[in-house]
Motif scaffolding. Sequence first.
Motif, PDB file in Angstrom:
ATOM      1  N   SER A  93      -3.753  -2.652  -3.714  1.00  0.00           N
ATOM      2  CA  SER A  93      -5.062  -2.944  -4.290  1.00  0.00           C
ATOM      3  C   SER A  93      -5.073  -4.429  -4.633  1.00  0.00           C
ATOM      4  O   SER A  93      -4.196  -5.182  -4.225  1.00  0.00           O
ATOM      5  CB  SER A  93      -5.306  -2.101  -5.549  1.00  0.00           C
ATOM      6  OG  SER A  93      -4.328  -2.391  -6.539  1.00  0.00           O
ATOM      7  N   ASN A 117       0.835  -1.196   0.000  1.00  0.00           N
ATOM      8  CA  ASN A 117       0.000   0.000   0.000  1.00  0.00           C
ATOM      9  C   ASN A 117       0.873   1.251   0.000  1.00  0.00           C
ATOM     10  O   ASN A 117       1.828   1.355   0.776  1.00  0.00           O
ATOM     11  CB  ASN A 117      -0.906  -0.007   1.230  1.00  0.00           C
ATOM     12  CG  ASN A 117      -2.014   1.010   1.134  1.00  0.00           C
ATOM     13  OD1 ASN A 117      -2.458   1.363   0.034  1.00  0.00           O
ATOM     14  ND2 ASN A 117      -2.466   1.503   2.269  1.00  0.00           N
ATOM     15  N   TYR A 173      -4.438  -1.419   5.468  1.00  0.00           N
ATOM     16  CA  TYR A 173      -4.243  -2.217   4.265  1.00  0.00           C
ATOM     17  C   TYR A 173      -2.755  -2.455   4.021  1.00  0.00           C
ATOM     18  O   TYR A 173      -1.969  -1.513   3.974  1.00  0.00           O
ATOM     19  CB  TYR A 173      -4.848  -1.517   3.043  1.00  0.00           C
ATOM     20  CG  TYR A 173      -6.353  -1.410   3.087  1.00  0.00           C
ATOM     21  CD1 TYR A 173      -7.148  -2.525   2.854  1.00  0.00           C
ATOM     22  CD2 TYR A 173      -6.968  -0.199   3.376  1.00  0.00           C
ATOM     23  CE1 TYR A 173      -8.533  -2.442   2.900  1.00  0.00           C
ATOM     24  CE2 TYR A 173      -8.356  -0.102   3.422  1.00  0.00           C
ATOM     25  CZ  TYR A 173      -9.125  -1.230   3.186  1.00  0.00           C
ATOM     26  OH  TYR A 173     -10.492  -1.142   3.233  1.00  0.00           O
ATOM     27  N   SER A 212      -0.196 -11.707   4.661  1.00  0.00           N
ATOM     28  CA  SER A 212      -0.705 -10.540   5.372  1.00  0.00           C
ATOM     29  C   SER A 212      -0.900 -10.838   6.858  1.00  0.00           C
ATOM     30  O   SER A 212      -0.568 -10.013   7.720  1.00  0.00           O
ATOM     31  CB  SER A 212      -2.036 -10.086   4.751  1.00  0.00           C
ATOM     32  OG  SER A 212      -2.571  -8.985   5.441  1.00  0.00           O
TER      33      SER A 212
END
Length: 201
Positions: A100, A21, A96, A84
């Motif tokens: 994307s 991000n 985030y 993540s």
Amino acid sequence: MARINRKWDPNYFDHVVMRGNNRQHIFSNRMDIAVLFHTLNYANTKHPFTVIAYCIMNNHFHLLIRSPEVPLGKVMGLINKQYSNYYRKKYNYTGYLYESRYFARMVPDPIALLSVSAYIHQNPVATKKPMVKRMENYPYSSFRLYHRNIESPYPFLDLTVLPSLLPEPYDTTRNGYTKFCEDFQHNEKIKKYIKATSLNH
């Protein structure tokens, strides 16, 4: 608005890119990269796939990947979720992690596969300040394995496909493939691909 489903064909490879991000680092050290490969190995046990080129940079990674059994989105969803979760726990990170949804473009033919793989392998020498002088000196790229004729250390990594696709006058060997990548380092086709996909640094 619902997301548009990505096109998936089990017979084709896709060029996949996942960015942090705001282009922040998502790999800070060797341990983070080792965890990514552990995650790839785990995902491969669930949904087998083949990778023929990769490059892990500080703030993004590239895969040239084919998922023959399930849609690629299912594979990437598992990889990104697992990594993540690790990153959030280790670094107490909120928000985030990724910029994307992952970039994915289907690669239509053998010459395109060779060209995209050359672009992937050139990432460490194509930054504004090159990270290494030569592609084979970068430790987190599959080019080093091709160049040094090292056997694949991962069950999902196939190092035989790209050399087999080489056109004349290149030998269909790993040496021939590394020569192809070196010849393409300043090729206009690569520059056009970078511009078209907005992957330049």
